[in-house]
Design an enzyme around this catalytic site. Structure first.
Site, mmCIF file in Angstrom:
data_model
loop_
_atom_site.group_PDB
_atom_site.id
_atom_site.type_symbol
_atom_site.label_atom_id
_atom_site.label_comp_id
_atom_site.label_asym_id
_atom_site.label_seq_id
_atom_site.Cartn_x
_atom_site.Cartn_y
_atom_site.Cartn_z
ATOM 1 N N ASP A 1 31.878 40.877 46.965
ATOM 2 C CA ASP A 1 31.567 40.379 48.312
ATOM 3 C C ASP A 1 30.146 40.782 48.726
ATOM 4 O O ASP A 1 29.636 41.821 48.288
ATOM 5 C CB ASP A 1 32.596 40.946 49.308
ATOM 6 N N ARG B 1 25.136 37.815 52.568
ATOM 7 C CA ARG B 1 24.317 38.766 53.323
ATOM 8 C C ARG B 1 23.100 39.206 52.523
ATOM 9 O O ARG B 1 22.008 39.393 53.057
ATOM 10 C CB ARG B 1 25.168 39.968 53.755
ATOM 11 N N HIS C 1 24.575 34.184 45.558
ATOM 12 C CA HIS C 1 25.607 33.934 44.542
ATOM 13 C C HIS C 1 24.980 33.949 43.139
ATOM 14 O O HIS C 1 25.545 34.512 42.201
ATOM 15 C CB HIS C 1 26.292 32.581 44.784
ATOM 16 N N GLU D 1 41.017 30.482 50.399
ATOM 17 C CA GLU D 1 40.453 30.393 51.753
ATOM 18 C C GLU D 1 38.980 29.955 51.716
ATOM 19 O O GLU D 1 38.469 29.394 52.682
ATOM 20 C CB GLU D 1 40.580 31.748 52.470
ATOM 21 N N ARG E 1 34.806 26.827 53.495
ATOM 22 C CA ARG E 1 33.349 26.945 53.680
ATOM 23 C C ARG E 1 32.690 25.564 53.704
ATOM 24 O O ARG E 1 33.300 24.584 53.265
ATOM 25 C CB ARG E 1 32.762 27.798 52.551
ATOM 26 N N LEU F 1 38.155 42.578 25.527
ATOM 27 C CA LEU F 1 38.199 42.640 26.994
ATOM 28 C C LEU F 1 38.892 41.387 27.498
ATOM 29 O O LEU F 1 38.525 40.277 27.117
ATOM 30 C CB LEU F 1 36.768 42.691 27.571
ATOM 31 N N ARG G 1 35.716 46.942 46.118
ATOM 32 C CA ARG G 1 35.231 45.872 47.007
ATOM 33 C C ARG G 1 33.859 46.259 47.529
ATOM 34 O O ARG G 1 33.684 47.347 48.099
ATOM 35 C CB ARG G 1 36.163 45.603 48.188
ATOM 36 N N GLU H 1 44.053 52.427 43.001
ATOM 37 C CA GLU H 1 43.078 53.203 43.770
ATOM 38 C C GLU H 1 42.020 52.258 44.329
ATOM 39 O O GLU H 1 41.483 51.416 43.606
ATOM 40 C CB GLU H 1 42.390 54.248 42.875
#
Ligand code: IPE
Ligand code: IPE
Ligand code: MG
Length: 265
Positions: free
Chosen positions: A35, A39, A52, A82, A86, A146, A203, A222
């Site tokens: 996130d 900004r 982005h 959601e 946008r 991975l 986050r 965690e």
């Protein structure tokens, strides 16, 4: 973290931070809510999409870090259900970036031994993006160093609804008896089936919410929240998150004396 300890880490190089990690206490699965791209761009007077695009470099560095540490699974939140709310301009630009990422990165993922898989209601993606998603899934299907899950058009509640719906169909068809259903059985219907639950959720950007991500799987994860914006979250920030994680005592409901650090449920 004590203030003094934080200051000490500031003076260490990335390699020194890496050396501080305890290889026996690494997460097996990391989940990330990436996130703060918008900004990051706005702070520089750039269009949101520039954030982005810059965030893709962070994705690259964190995948490399996971490989360097032999962390087996990484699940990143790239586009939520959601996020369809946008403006079309931003959505289109994001879809274009996704296509470009998959196209440019496929060979690198193969070199790294990373298996790519999209989770979420990906059928809602534009067909050109979906074709690339399917292609990279196919081309990396044999790799196992991975597991890279990319959440696209993803919502945690929808994932549970979809799981329950297909479970109900199996019950209706007589393939499953209701008494067979327990947590592990239901887990087998989720998009992350077969993987351990995330040990660590990161986050970025200072928000401290889950935003409908991995609602089932995060039961005992965690949480690490950092004000750093995603495009600034690079190898060093990843190392700092892991060092912080290694200081946590995971109790899983037990009392402190009886639990060994990082022991699973
Ligand atoms: C996260 O960055 C990326 C996506 C949700 C696609 P944002 O675009 O949410 O950035 P902010 O939160 O507006 O800064
Ligand atoms: C969550 O970020 C989704 C992704 C990172 C893809 P958002 O920026 O969309 O979340 P909210 O709206 O702040 O909760
Ligand atoms: Mg955001």
């Amino acid at each position: 973290m004590a203030k003094g300890a934080e200051t000490n880490l500031d003076h260490l190089s990335d390699n020194e931070l890496f050396a501080l990690l305890n290889p026996d206490l690494l997460p097996r699965h990391i989940a990330i809510i990436m996130d703060g791209n918008g900004r990051w761009a706005e702070l520089r007077g750039l269009p949101r999409i520039a954030g982005h695009a810059e965030g893709i470099k962070s994705v690259r560095e964190i995948i490399t870090l996971c490989r360097d540490l032999d962390i087996g699974a990484l699940t990143i939140y790239a586009f939520s259900q959601e996020n369809w709310k946008r403006p079309a301009l931003e959505i289109n630009a994001l879809m274009m970036l996704l296509e470009q990422y998959l196209q440019n990165e496929m060979e690198e993922l193969i070199r790294k031994g990373a298996r790519f898989r999209a989770i979420g209601r990906v059928d809602s993606l534009p067909s050109t993006a979906l074709n690339w998603v399917r292609r990279v899934e196919r081309e990396t299907a044999h790799l196992d160093k991975l597991m890279l899950n990319v959440a696209l058009s993803y919502g945690g509640r929808s994932e549970i609804v979809d799981a329950v719906r297909s479970l109900a169909e199996d019950v209706q068809d007589g393939r499953v008896q209701p008494e067979m259903i327990d947590e592990a059985f239901l887990e087998g219907y989720l998009s992350t089936r077969g993987l351990p639950d995330p040990d660590l959720l990161i986050r970025t950007s200072g928000e401290t919410r889950i935003s409908n991500f991995l609602l089932w799987q995060l039961a005992y994860t965690e949480m690490y929240f950092t004000p750093t914006l995603w495009p600034d979250f690079r190898r060093r920030e990843g190392l700092l998150a892991l060092l912080e994680y290694q200081k946590r005592e995971r109790r899983f409901g037990q009392v402190p004396d009886t639990v060994s650090p990082q022991s699973g449920l």
